[in-house]
Scaffold this active site. Structure first.
Site, PDB file in Angstrom:
ATOM      1  N   PRO A   2     -55.408   9.359   6.690  1.00  0.00           N
ATOM      2  CA  PRO A   2     -54.462  10.380   6.224  1.00  0.00           C
ATOM      3  C   PRO A   2     -53.111  10.241   6.924  1.00  0.00           C
ATOM      4  O   PRO A   2     -53.034   9.770   8.057  1.00  0.00           O
ATOM      5  CB  PRO A   2     -55.135  11.698   6.600  1.00  0.00           C
ATOM      6  CG  PRO A   2     -56.200  11.368   7.572  1.00  0.00           C
ATOM      7  CD  PRO A   2     -56.538   9.926   7.432  1.00  0.00           C
ATOM      8  N   GLU A   3     -52.058  10.621   6.229  1.00  0.00           N
ATOM      9  CA  GLU A   3     -50.709  10.528   6.786  1.00  0.00           C
ATOM     10  C   GLU A   3     -50.238  11.938   7.150  1.00  0.00           C
ATOM     11  O   GLU A   3     -50.956  12.912   6.931  1.00  0.00           O
ATOM     12  CB  GLU A   3     -49.812   9.811   5.770  1.00  0.00           C
ATOM     13  CG  GLU A   3     -50.429   8.441   5.442  1.00  0.00           C
ATOM     14  CD  GLU A   3     -49.600   7.539   4.534  1.00  0.00           C
ATOM     15  OE1 GLU A   3     -48.388   7.745   4.411  1.00  0.00           O
ATOM     16  OE2 GLU A   3     -50.196   6.604   3.964  1.00  0.00           O
ATOM     17  N   LYS A  53     -50.596  11.678  14.100  1.00  0.00           N
ATOM     18  CA  LYS A  53     -51.933  11.761  13.517  1.00  0.00           C
ATOM     19  C   LYS A  53     -52.940  12.421  14.456  1.00  0.00           C
ATOM     20  O   LYS A  53     -54.132  12.412  14.202  1.00  0.00           O
ATOM     21  CB  LYS A  53     -52.375  10.375  13.079  1.00  0.00           C
ATOM     22  CG  LYS A  53     -51.462   9.888  11.947  1.00  0.00           C
ATOM     23  CD  LYS A  53     -51.686   8.470  11.523  1.00  0.00           C
ATOM     24  CE  LYS A  53     -50.628   8.118  10.463  1.00  0.00           C
ATOM     25  NZ  LYS A  53     -50.747   6.755   9.975  1.00  0.00           N
ATOM     26  N   GLN A  70     -58.615   9.091  13.995  1.00  0.00           N
ATOM     27  CA  GLN A  70     -58.693   7.671  13.649  1.00  0.00           C
ATOM     28  C   GLN A  70     -59.220   7.516  12.219  1.00  0.00           C
ATOM     29  O   GLN A  70     -58.760   8.204  11.338  1.00  0.00           O
ATOM     30  CB  GLN A  70     -59.509   6.923  14.687  1.00  0.00           C
ATOM     31  CG  GLN A  70     -58.690   6.837  15.978  1.00  0.00           C
ATOM     32  CD  GLN A  70     -59.515   6.794  17.228  1.00  0.00           C
ATOM     33  OE1 GLN A  70     -60.661   7.179  17.255  1.00  0.00           O
ATOM     34  NE2 GLN A  70     -58.907   6.328  18.290  1.00  0.00           N
ATOM     35  N   ASN A 169     -48.624   4.637   5.294  1.00  0.00           N
ATOM     36  CA  ASN A 169     -48.398   3.543   4.355  1.00  0.00           C
ATOM     37  C   ASN A 169     -47.837   3.978   3.005  1.00  0.00           C
ATOM     38  O   ASN A 169     -46.950   3.337   2.465  1.00  0.00           O
ATOM     39  CB  ASN A 169     -49.691   2.748   4.161  1.00  0.00           C
ATOM     40  CG  ASN A 169     -49.389   1.353   3.686  1.00  0.00           C
ATOM     41  OD1 ASN A 169     -48.395   0.758   4.111  1.00  0.00           O
ATOM     42  ND2 ASN A 169     -50.203   0.841   2.790  1.00  0.00           N
ATOM     43  N   ARG A 260     -49.993  -4.212   6.037  1.00  0.00           N
ATOM     44  CA  ARG A 260     -50.455  -3.200   5.073  1.00  0.00           C
ATOM     45  C   ARG A 260     -49.858  -3.504   3.713  1.00  0.00           C
ATOM     46  O   ARG A 260     -48.797  -4.115   3.601  1.00  0.00           O
ATOM     47  CB  ARG A 260     -50.001  -1.796   5.503  1.00  0.00           C
ATOM     48  CG  ARG A 260     -50.349  -1.384   6.921  1.00  0.00           C
ATOM     49  CD  ARG A 260     -51.798  -0.997   7.145  1.00  0.00           C
ATOM     50  NE  ARG A 260     -52.280   0.055   6.253  1.00  0.00           N
ATOM     51  CZ  ARG A 260     -52.146   1.364   6.493  1.00  0.00           C
ATOM     52  NH1 ARG A 260     -51.514   1.799   7.561  1.00  0.00           N
ATOM     53  NH2 ARG A 260     -52.645   2.261   5.646  1.00  0.00           N
TER      54      ARG A 260
END
Ligand SMILES: [Zn+2]
Length: 270
Positions: A2-3, A53, A70, A169, A260
């Site tokens: 998750p961002e 995060k 994580q 990303n 990525r």
């Protein structure tokens, strides 16, 4: 993973559930945290704050629970004393009289004194958070001119949590599209106008994603919250390889940059 926007929505949900209510019990799987099972009950959670995060659950007596999910960690809300059946392993359970917040599968969990948090090895390396309302475009522009960052390709820089925390990303792809910049450009290559555009997009895109409470699954589709449909966040380039660029119609390309997958318009982000 998750961002920033997804993590901040989780933090909001946890805060709505427990902030201000005294803890009835605290339970930790990690042996190192067992002593806190005796000291936390009776205290209140005063805030649940995302930092990049990581999530900081702050107590009213100068202690903070640090957790980083994580890849596998997940926070969940439940009724007081309730432990939903799951194959995940429970790591933290904080119960109030009417509800509980439960952390599953995360291994990076610790309790810190507030006064020492600035020395935390992860937190101390984080840049400012793109979703922190106090962060303004002028500060982001100054960061883009900073010698630590200005010679790095945007593809890598925009994933670096030390540059700006909370990016990820899909946000990287959408910010570069919004600013109409090549992922290979460096801040050093940008004129004032482009730098300003990038700084604005670095704040506007994550904030729009956060506010719109969910990503519309495809172009033109409505978000799952109909009241937000007018401002639903949707991907313009991310996950849209081969589809037409919404700005110029060229086919969107996918490539791997800084490890990525990245999507961009080869024409208007040349
Ligand atoms: Zn285009």
């Amino acid at each position: 993973m998750p961002e920033g926007p997804e993590i901040r929505r989780t933090a909001d949900r946890l805060a709505d559930t427990v902030v201000g209510k005294p803890l009835l019990s605290a339970w930790f799987a990690l042996p190192a945290l067992k002593p806190f099972e005796a000291t936390l009950p009776g205290h209140r959670i005063v805030a649940v704050e995302p930092h990049g995060k990581a999530l900081l659950t702050r107590f009213d007596h100068g202690w903070t629970l640090y957790s980083h999910n994580q890849l596998y960690g997940r926070w969940q809300v439940a009724g007081s004393g309730e432990r939903p059946g799951t194959t995940r392993s429970l790591r933290v359970a904080l119960d109030t009289a009417d509800s509980a917040i439960l952390l599953y599968s995360a291994s990076d969990v610790a309790l810190w004194r507030d006064a020492d948090l600035h020395r935390h090895p992860f937190l101390s390396k984080l840049g400012p958070d793109v979703l922190d309302p106090a962060l303004d475009a002028g500060s982001v522009e100054r960061r883009l001119r900073d010698p630590r960052f200005r010679n790095r390709a945007l593809a890598g820089l925009l994933l670096d949590q030390g540059f700006l925390a909370g990016m990820g990303n899909y946000l990287r792809a959408e910010v570069l599209f919004e600013a109409a910049l090549s992922p290979r450009a460096r801040p050093f290559d940008l004129d004032d106008d482009k730098r300003r555009r990038l700084a604005a997009a670095l704040l506007a895109v994550p904030r729009h994603s956060y506010r719109s409470r969910g990503i519309a699954p495809a172009r033109g589709m409505r978000s799952d919250h109909s009241s937000d449909a007018a401002s639903a966040f949707r991907f313009h380039v991310f996950d849209r390889e081969g589809q037409p660029c919404p700005r110029c119609g060229a086919a969107i390309v996918r490539e791997t940059l800084a490890g990525r997958r990245l999507y961009a318009c080869p024409a208007c982000q040349a």
